[in-house]
Scaffold this motif. Structure first.
Motif, PDB file in Angstrom:
ATOM      1  N   GLU A 273       1.532  -2.246   9.862  1.00  0.00           N
ATOM      2  CA  GLU A 273       2.029  -1.519   8.692  1.00  0.00           C
ATOM      3  C   GLU A 273       2.033  -2.360   7.411  1.00  0.00           C
ATOM      4  O   GLU A 273       1.898  -1.829   6.323  1.00  0.00           O
ATOM      5  CB  GLU A 273       3.455  -1.009   8.953  1.00  0.00           C
TER       6      GLU A 273
ATOM      7  N   GLU B 237      -6.522  -0.885   4.658  1.00  0.00           N
ATOM      8  CA  GLU B 237      -6.751   0.567   4.623  1.00  0.00           C
ATOM      9  C   GLU B 237      -6.534   1.134   3.214  1.00  0.00           C
ATOM     10  O   GLU B 237      -7.214   2.071   2.801  1.00  0.00           O
ATOM     11  CB  GLU B 237      -5.835   1.261   5.635  1.00  0.00           C
TER      12      GLU B 237
ATOM     13  N   ARG C 219      -9.397   3.078   1.196  1.00  0.00           N
ATOM     14  CA  ARG C 219      -9.217   4.434   0.637  1.00  0.00           C
ATOM     15  C   ARG C 219      -9.559   4.474  -0.843  1.00  0.00           C
ATOM     16  O   ARG C 219     -10.202   5.397  -1.330  1.00  0.00           O
ATOM     17  CB  ARG C 219      -7.762   4.903   0.840  1.00  0.00           C
TER      18      ARG C 219
ATOM     19  N   GLU D 195      -3.171   7.981  -5.877  1.00  0.00           N
ATOM     20  CA  GLU D 195      -1.716   7.915  -6.037  1.00  0.00           C
ATOM     21  C   GLU D 195      -1.187   6.571  -5.568  1.00  0.00           C
ATOM     22  O   GLU D 195      -1.475   6.126  -4.462  1.00  0.00           O
ATOM     23  CB  GLU D 195      -1.050   9.040  -5.242  1.00  0.00           C
ATOM     24  N   LEU D 196      -0.404   5.933  -6.429  1.00  0.00           N
ATOM     25  CA  LEU D 196       0.177   4.640  -6.077  1.00  0.00           C
ATOM     26  C   LEU D 196       1.630   4.600  -6.557  1.00  0.00           C
ATOM     27  O   LEU D 196       1.890   4.703  -7.759  1.00  0.00           O
ATOM     28  CB  LEU D 196      -0.623   3.501  -6.738  1.00  0.00           C
ATOM     29  N   GLY D 197       2.548   4.486  -5.607  1.00  0.00           N
ATOM     30  CA  GLY D 197       3.972   4.423  -5.962  1.00  0.00           C
ATOM     31  C   GLY D 197       4.454   5.651  -6.710  1.00  0.00           C
ATOM     32  O   GLY D 197       5.357   5.553  -7.542  1.00  0.00           O
ATOM     33  N   GLY D 198       3.860   6.787  -6.432  1.00  0.00           N
ATOM     34  CA  GLY D 198       4.290   8.019  -7.089  1.00  0.00           C
ATOM     35  C   GLY D 198       3.588   8.276  -8.410  1.00  0.00           C
ATOM     36  O   GLY D 198       3.838   9.278  -9.062  1.00  0.00           O
ATOM     37  N   TYR D 199       2.697   7.335  -8.812  1.00  0.00           N
ATOM     38  CA  TYR D 199       1.988   7.507 -10.080  1.00  0.00           C
ATOM     39  C   TYR D 199       0.496   7.682  -9.820  1.00  0.00           C
ATOM     40  O   TYR D 199      -0.060   7.061  -8.920  1.00  0.00           O
ATOM     41  CB  TYR D 199       2.204   6.291 -10.985  1.00  0.00           C
TER      42      TYR D 199
END
Lengths: 300, 287
Positions: A68, A76, A80, A91-95
């Motif tokens: 993880e 991964e 992606r 999308e990264l950290g909600g942004y």
């Protein structure tokens, strides 16, 4: 009694796909009783169980954190982002960010992680301090915002209980009386416990008396915590007992494969994993004790 | 001369062990009175509309399963029985392989489909930071599910979820310590205004009283709370002795465990009193 581990059907001796095979049952019995043997004295069985537990635990946690924390979070993630078509949003950290930005940010995080490891080779180097400073800063910010709200502001608010309105006297009657009384006890205990930690003024009769009530409040709290802790430890002991009792079922008995139907259930239970393991452990402890005593006698 | 206070402490262990063993053999299952906190936990789930999405966090490992596993099983049964959908996460590394077994066993009983009615997202390292990340954006925190390793946006269940805990009507944390319920309250409960329920180990239970009901809508405290909740969830159900995973059987087993625990506690209190009497008597004799 109906132990949770009770199984009517005979388990396979070795079957990794099952919840509990024969080998698993013997291991559960050995490790459980080996750990409890420490209550008698430190011994080789306990040490074996302890080392196996630490080794297996470390291996398991290392694998989980690799899966993880490294494989998923770095490889991964980058894979992606690379496979995201140009112009598409990632999308990264909600942004929503550009995939290239996502790759760069994750690479910076990976580099910071590697810098942290530089302490192993360069103990006084600046390299490890930068990621450490970022971690402390982020953690402090997270704690400050969330915990100030939950552990200070809302706790203060929670301590201000509304007085239940009544017709019968100041404290009321019936359930209302007990409710109001509990609020009074809460308030008095809270103030006295807080004042116990005021060291600015010399302890006179008044502050000393209040402090004494605070100490009593704290001791009641610690007593309650101790009681709960004991409750938890007993729950673990009883669950272990329940589990071991499950392995005395005919399905786990050594007679199961031969002639479980013909043997009496009591005999069948006695040659089940818990009893056999317990017998071996007791015998082992007695032998090591006897040899220890003879060694000390010959030395003297 | 040897006195009572010089008794080898192993005799105390032996007495306690015998009390537990004897009461275990002769234990009986009796209903416990349900506390206000357990009732609130039960009613909060009962009041949820069918089809809602609940986040269930397994913040424990096998070491605390004796107390938390019955709660976990009962909560899954309760939620699925009421057609409430579950997003399952974990902040303890040993939880996912352990908890998967129960979803595999319980979900088919209610005809629930993976990805539509429940979703397994697995373990996320990072403790408080991970919780904040899950609260901020679940699709960023977990790119793929833990079961089929597919992008979580491919599942029908996640289509209704959005950032800042959007779509999640309730968070349930079964917590054995750190990270656990206190961190969920700080990182998610207050920030995103999501109601929280919890089940905790006995060690953590005293901390919870200060959070009820403003920050925690209900909680199951230790094995006692688990037993009370099992009673509420299995009203009218009878135990099936041949099926140890049947919820009514789990309830009966827990009730018998509480019988053992009551006796063990009684003996412990007695030992504490005897110990104190001997201590003060010895002190006065020395003086």
């Amino acid at each position: 009694m109906i132990p949770l581990a009770l199984q009517q059907a005979a388990p396979e001796f070795f079957d990794l796909s099952s919840n509990m095979d024969g080998v698993g049952a013997w291991m559960v019995c050995f490790f459980t009783l080996a750990v409890y043997s420490f209550l008698y004295r430190d011994n080789a069985f306990y040490k074996t169980a302890e080392h196996v537990f630490v080794g297996a635990g470390t291996a398991f946690f290392a694998l989980q954190y690799y899966e993880e924390g490294i494989k998923g979070a770095i490889w991964e993630h980058i894979e992606r982002a690379v496979n995201t078509a140009p112009g598409e949003i990632f999308e990264l950290g909600g942004y929503a960010v550009d995939p290239t930005v996502a790759i760069v940010l994750r690479c910076i995080a990976a580099v910071l992680g590697l810098m942290l490891l530089s302490r192993l080779f360069l103990p006084n180097s600046w390299m490890a301090r930068w990621p450490l400073a970022i971690m402390v800063g982020v953690y402090a910010a997270l704690k400050m915002t969330g915990e100030t709200q939950s552990k200070l502001v809302l706790q203060v608010k929670g301590a201000m209980k509304p007085w239940a309105t009544t017709d019968g006297g100041l404290l009321g009657s019936g359930e209302v009386f007990y409710q109001n009384l509990s609020y009074v006890i809460l308030l008095v205990g809270l103030i006295c416990a807080l004042l116990h930690f005021v060291f600015t003024f010399q302890r006179g009769k008044t502050l000393g008396g209040i402090s004494r009530v605070g100490v009593v409040t704290l001791m009641i709290t610690f007593g309650s915590m101790f009681g709960f802790t004991v409750l938890g430890r007993y729950a673990l002991l009883i669950e272990r007992l329940d589990n071991l009792a499950g392995f005395t079922a005919p399905a786990y008995s050594l007679l199961a494969s031969a002639d479980s139907a013909g043997a009496s259930s009591r005999v069948s239970q006695l040659i089940s994993p818990p009893w056999i393991v317990a017998g071996i452990l007791v015998l082992g402890l007695l032998i090591t004790r006897a040899s220890g005593e003879s060694d000390s006698a010959s030395a003297s | 001369m040897a006195t009572v206070t010089d008794i080898d402490r192993r005799w105390v262990f032996l007495i306690m062990g015998l009390v537990v063993l004897i009461t275990y053999i002769g234990g009986v299952a009796k209903d416990l009175p349900v506390s206000e906190y357990v009732d609130a936990y039960y009613k909060t789930i009962e009041d949820l509309p069918a089809g809602s999405v609940v986040m269930l966090s397994a913040d424990f490992d096998p070491a605390s399963a004796a107390e938390l596993l019955p709660m976990y099983q009962a909560t899954i049964h309760h939620l699925l029985r009421r057609d409430i959908r579950i997003v399952n996460v974990a902040t303890w590394p040993a939880a996912p392989p352990y908890t998967r077994r129960w979803f595999d066993q319980i979900a088919p009983q209610y005809g629930k489909v993976y990805g539509t009615d429940w979703l397994e997202l697995g373990f996320l390292p990072g403790d408080d930071v991970a919780m904040g990340q899950i609260g901020g954006s679940i699709t960023s925190a977990f790119a793929e599910d833990a079961r089929e390793n597919k992008p979580i946006t491919d599942f029908p269940l996640t289509a209704e979820l959005s950032s800042n805990m959007g779509g999640i009507v309730l968070l349930v944390s079964l917590s054995a310590g750190y990270p656990g319920i206190l961190e969920w309250i700080a990182q998610v409960g207050g920030r995103y205004d999501v109601p929280i329920l919890t089940g905790t180990t006995a060690v953590q239970t005293p901390d919870l009283y200060a959070y009820y009901p403003s920050q925690c809508s209900g909680f199951l405290g230790a094995a006692t709370g688990a037993t009370q909740y099992l009673q509420l969830v299995t009203v009218g159900e009878t135990e099936v002795p041949d099926d140890p995973d049947n919820l009514a059987t789990v309830r009966a087993s827990n009730q018998r465990r509480m019988f053992v625990q009551s006796w063990a506690h009684g003996i412990l209190i007695l030992l504490i009193i005897v110990g104190n009497v001997l201590y003060f008597r010895g002190r006065s004799q020395t003086a």
